[in-house]
Motif scaffolding. Structure first.
Motif, PDB file in Angstrom:
ATOM      1  N   ASP A 113      -1.458  17.589  10.573  1.00 28.73           N
ATOM      2  CA  ASP A 113      -1.928  17.504   9.191  1.00 28.73           C
ATOM      3  C   ASP A 113      -1.336  16.299   8.469  1.00 28.73           C
ATOM      4  N   SER A 114      -0.070  16.007   8.710  1.00 25.22           N
ATOM      5  CA  SER A 114       0.571  14.876   8.049  1.00 25.22           C
ATOM      6  C   SER A 114      -0.035  13.551   8.491  1.00 25.22           C
ATOM      7  N   LEU A 115      -0.234  13.403   9.793  1.00 27.27           N
ATOM      8  CA  LEU A 115      -0.827  12.163  10.297  1.00 27.27           C
ATOM      9  C   LEU A 115      -2.278  12.021   9.866  1.00 27.27           C
ATOM     10  N   GLN A 116      -3.001  13.132   9.848  1.00 20.02           N
ATOM     11  CA  GLN A 116      -4.395  13.092   9.420  1.00 20.02           C
ATOM     12  C   GLN A 116      -4.490  12.656   7.957  1.00 20.02           C
ATOM     13  N   LYS A 117      -3.612  13.190   7.119  1.00 21.53           N
ATOM     14  CA  LYS A 117      -3.614  12.787   5.714  1.00 21.53           C
ATOM     15  C   LYS A 117      -3.300  11.310   5.568  1.00 21.53           C
ATOM     16  N   ALA A 118      -2.309  10.846   6.317  1.00 21.39           N
ATOM     17  CA  ALA A 118      -1.942   9.428   6.240  1.00 21.39           C
ATOM     18  C   ALA A 118      -3.083   8.538   6.719  1.00 21.39           C
ATOM     19  N   LYS A 119      -3.768   8.984   7.758  1.00 21.50           N
ATOM     20  CA  LYS A 119      -4.855   8.169   8.326  1.00 21.50           C
ATOM     21  C   LYS A 119      -6.015   8.018   7.358  1.00 21.50           C
ATOM     22  N   PHE A 120      -6.335   9.086   6.640  1.00 20.74           N
ATOM     23  CA  PHE A 120      -7.518   9.062   5.791  1.00 20.74           C
ATOM     24  C   PHE A 120      -7.213   8.733   4.330  1.00 20.74           C
ATOM     25  N   ILE A 133     -20.268  -3.225   9.548  1.00 17.78           N
ATOM     26  CA  ILE A 133     -20.353  -1.773   9.350  1.00 17.78           C
ATOM     27  C   ILE A 133     -18.940  -1.258   9.115  1.00 17.78           C
ATOM     28  N   SER A 134     -18.690  -0.767   7.911  1.00 14.20           N
ATOM     29  CA  SER A 134     -17.367  -0.259   7.542  1.00 14.20           C
ATOM     30  C   SER A 134     -17.406   1.259   7.446  1.00 14.20           C
ATOM     31  N   ALA A 135     -16.399   1.901   8.021  1.00 12.31           N
ATOM     32  CA  ALA A 135     -16.200   3.333   7.826  1.00 12.31           C
ATOM     33  C   ALA A 135     -15.184   3.506   6.698  1.00 12.31           C
ATOM     34  N   VAL A 136     -15.555   4.284   5.687  1.00 11.57           N
ATOM     35  CA  VAL A 136     -14.712   4.459   4.495  1.00 11.57           C
ATOM     36  C   VAL A 136     -14.518   5.950   4.263  1.00 11.57           C
ATOM     37  N   TYR A 137     -13.289   6.334   3.900  1.00 14.83           N
ATOM     38  CA  TYR A 137     -12.923   7.744   3.885  1.00 14.83           C
ATOM     39  C   TYR A 137     -12.930   8.352   2.477  1.00 14.83           C
ATOM     40  N   VAL A 138     -13.990   8.125   1.739  1.00 13.44           N
ATOM     41  CA  VAL A 138     -14.175   8.765   0.429  1.00 13.44           C
ATOM     42  C   VAL A 138     -15.655   9.098   0.277  1.00 13.44           C
ATOM     43  N   ARG A 139     -15.985   9.921  -0.696  1.00 11.62           N
ATOM     44  CA  ARG A 139     -17.394  10.158  -0.996  1.00 11.62           C
ATOM     45  C   ARG A 139     -18.006   8.877  -1.546  1.00 11.62           C
ATOM     46  N   LEU A 140     -19.269   8.662  -1.248  1.00  9.91           N
ATOM     47  CA  LEU A 140     -19.928   7.435  -1.670  1.00  9.91           C
ATOM     48  C   LEU A 140     -19.972   7.329  -3.186  1.00  9.91           C
ATOM     49  N   GLU A 141     -20.175   8.450  -3.877  1.00 14.10           N
ATOM     50  CA  GLU A 141     -20.215   8.409  -5.339  1.00 14.10           C
ATOM     51  C   GLU A 141     -18.903   7.865  -5.903  1.00 14.10           C
ATOM     52  N   GLU A 195      -1.585   5.854   9.382  1.00 13.12           N
ATOM     53  CA  GLU A 195      -0.905   6.786  10.278  1.00 13.12           C
ATOM     54  C   GLU A 195       0.202   6.102  11.066  1.00 13.12           C
ATOM     55  N   CYS A 196       0.020   4.802  11.377  1.00 10.36           N
ATOM     56  CA  CYS A 196       1.056   4.047  12.089  1.00 10.36           C
ATOM     57  C   CYS A 196       2.269   3.820  11.190  1.00 10.36           C
ATOM     58  N   VAL A 197       2.003   3.385   9.961  1.00 11.72           N
ATOM     59  CA  VAL A 197       3.080   3.147   9.002  1.00 11.72           C
ATOM     60  C   VAL A 197       3.866   4.438   8.782  1.00 11.72           C
ATOM     61  N   PHE A 198       3.134   5.534   8.625  1.00  9.51           N
ATOM     62  CA  PHE A 198       3.765   6.825   8.335  1.00  9.51           C
ATOM     63  C   PHE A 198       4.655   7.291   9.482  1.00  9.51           C
ATOM     64  N   LEU A 199       4.150   7.252  10.715  1.00  9.54           N
ATOM     65  CA  LEU A 199       4.926   7.761  11.842  1.00  9.54           C
ATOM     66  C   LEU A 199       6.168   6.910  12.088  1.00  9.54           C
ATOM     67  N   LEU A 200       6.036   5.597  11.956  1.00  8.63           N
ATOM     68  CA  LEU A 200       7.213   4.749  12.130  1.00  8.63           C
ATOM     69  C   LEU A 200       8.285   5.091  11.103  1.00  8.63           C
ATOM     70  N   ILE A 249       0.845  -1.185   0.000  1.00  4.29           N
ATOM     71  CA  ILE A 249       0.000   0.000   0.000  1.00  4.29           C
ATOM     72  C   ILE A 249       0.879   1.233   0.000  1.00  4.29           C
ATOM     73  N   ASN A 250       0.586   2.185  -0.864  1.00  2.00           N
ATOM     74  CA  ASN A 250       1.329   3.429  -0.918  1.00  2.00           C
ATOM     75  C   ASN A 250       0.693   4.443   0.019  1.00  2.00           C
ATOM     76  N   VAL A 251       1.382   4.756   1.089  1.00  2.00           N
ATOM     77  CA  VAL A 251       0.891   5.781   2.002  1.00  2.00           C
ATOM     78  C   VAL A 251       1.064   7.131   1.330  1.00  2.00           C
ATOM     79  N   CYS A 252       0.176   8.067   1.642  1.00  2.00           N
ATOM     80  CA  CYS A 252       0.185   9.352   0.965  1.00  2.00           C
ATOM     81  C   CYS A 252       1.510  10.081   1.161  1.00  2.00           C
TER      82      CYS A 252
END
Length: 467
Positions: free
Chosen positions: A247-254, A281-289, A99-104, A10-13
């Motif tokens: 901001d960096s961790l938030q971007k990585a998380k989402f 029940i899944s939480a997904v971080y994009v618009r449904l469309e 966010e874990c991958v990024f901070l490490l 997976i490519n982290v942002c």
């Protein structure tokens, strides 16, 4: 099982770098400690003291386990045992914790030095009398690990205490925004020389993410969180600016740009069981469309449900528009029209809380799509609706599995009513910023105080000789 699925890379942002020069580059004491921990585990050391995070393995859980195990290795009077931090997920799941991958990576700590749940047989160690457990970021073991309870000698957590008192277990629980705050407090109070810039950086970064960059209007930060962030900054004045870290961790998380549909569904998943059904029940971080426009989405939903035995899948999406305001949407999928309509109707007609659902056009006949008008109605608020629905079908609902978030049992027990509870770790779980601060009327405040009085004093930090 869901845990055994092999993940692609997976490519982290490409977030802003948090590090400055080599002040917390790899090769330091923490990296050396982690390598020695793995060697002790592989070498069959006679006694192991495992510091275990929760099954969500979010940033708070991971950092609390790593740093507290390191602290114990430096300060414990009994050095016979090897101290090993264990991340409570399979190794294959770690790539989903952006966010874990990024901070490490930014802190110079190699992923290969980590120990995951599949790397160690805790039950076997316990049967052999070789295991001591410290729990961080949770205070009671899940049902599958109940046999390990007698090995637990210490707990550090920021949720209400659920475990019975035992003189053999030291319990420190305080309602702060981040468990990392309690770990930082322990180190600074008892062995401040243990801290270096690398440890201060990961602790502070975690607190900043959990406490929404220390914004009071978010309703998460407490005076103790602020105190220890300031203390870390006072000792290490060259830490990166708070806003850059957050901001960096938030971007990585989402960031989900590198995930398949199946990975997006598993990234932040909770499952409710009851009445002979399993509902995901899944939480997904994009618009449904955007999600529904992906090629093969219906087939991916079908394969996901069939592979894990889910009768119905509810997808709750969150995205951010102008001024970072959250926008929520919801989808209901099931190959069985009666079950899909049954769940959809319950969500449409829900009153506590009302989701204010408005139907959207869906490209797939087996997927119902909605705009969600009530931005405060996070998944934490939807779980009790689903739990009650399954109870009505056949007996009490049994929340049995959690991947990538807090225990769903917490949500099902939450009966706070009008005042939304402060979430512990995830913006998706209903940060009060979602819809502004709650309106506090005199009646609501009086009701809250009456309830607190009836329940008795809240749990406070306790030492081994405190109850």
């Amino acid at each position: 099982s869901a845990c055994a699925v092999r993940l692609e890379c997976i490519n982290v942002c490409p977030c802003i770098s948090l590090s400055r020069g080599s002040s917390w580059a790899g090769g330091g004491d923490m990296e050396q400690f982690l390598r020695h921990s793995r060697e002790a585990l592989q070498g069959g050391t006679s006694e192991l003291h495992v510091v275990l995070g929760n099954q969500a393995c979010d940033l708070d859980s991971m950092v609390s386990a790593l740093v507290y195990a390191y602290y114990l290795s430096k300060t414990a009077p009994d050095r016979k045992a090897a101290f090993v931090p264990v991340l409570n997920i399979p190794r294959s799941e770690f790539a989903l914790r952006g966010e874990c991958v990024f901070l490490l990576r930014e802190s110079g700590l190699p992923e290969e030095t980590l120990v995951f749940r599949g790397d160690v047989d805790l039950h076997g160690l316990h049967r052999d009398g070789r295991l001591t457990l410290t729990l961080v970021d949770h205070n009671v073991l899940p049902r599958d690990d109940a046999a390990l309870e007698r090995a637990v000698t210490e707990v550090i957590d920021h949720r209400p205490v659920e475990r019975p008192f035992s003189p053999a277990c030291a319990v420190t629980v305080e309602p702060v925004g981040s468990c990392a705050t309690l770990v930082a407090a322990r180190i600074l109070q008892r062995a401040p020389d243990v801290l270096d810039r690398q440890l201060a950086h990961v602790l502070r970064s975690t607190i900043l993410l959990d406490c929404i960059n220390m914004a009071p209007e978010a309703g998460k930060v407490t005076p103790k969180d602020s105190e220890y962030v300031a203390a870390l900054e006072s000792r290490f004045s060259d830490l990166p600016p708070r806003v850059v870290v957050f901001d960096s961790l938030q971007k990585a998380k989402f960031d989900v740009s590198g995930l398949t549909i199946e990975q997006m569904l598993r990234k932040d998943l909770k499952v409710v069981s009851g009445g002979g059904l399993q509902l995901a029940i899944s939480a997904v971080y994009v618009r449904l469309e955007e999600l529904l426009a992906r090629p093969g989405v219906e087939e991916a939903f079908e394969e996901f449900c069939r592979g894990h035995g889910y009768s119905v899948l509810v997808v709750m999406t969150i995205s951010f528009g102008p001024k970072s305001l959250p926008f929520r949407q919801l989808a209901v999928y099931s190959p069985h029209s009666d079950e899909r309509e049954w769940v959809s109707q319950a969500l449409e007609e829900a009153e506590c809380p009302s989701l204010q659902l408005a139907p959207m056009e869906s490209p797939c006949p087996d997927i119902g799509a909605y705009r969600q008008g009530n931005g405060l109605a996070s998944r934490k608020k939807v779980l009790p609706i689903v739990g009650d629905l399954l109870k009505a079908r056949e007996g009490p609902a049994d929340v049995c599995r959690v991947w990538g978030g807090q225990l769903a049992e917490e949500a099902c027990r939450d009966e706070e009513g009008c005042l939304p509870p402060t979430p512990m770790n995830s913006l998706v779980e209903g940060c009060p910023l979602d819809g502004g601060l709650p309106k506090l009327t005199p009646e609501a405040i009086l009701e809250k105080f009456n309830k607190m009085a009836a329940e008795g004093p809240p749990s406070a930090s306790t030492s081994p000789d405190c109850r």
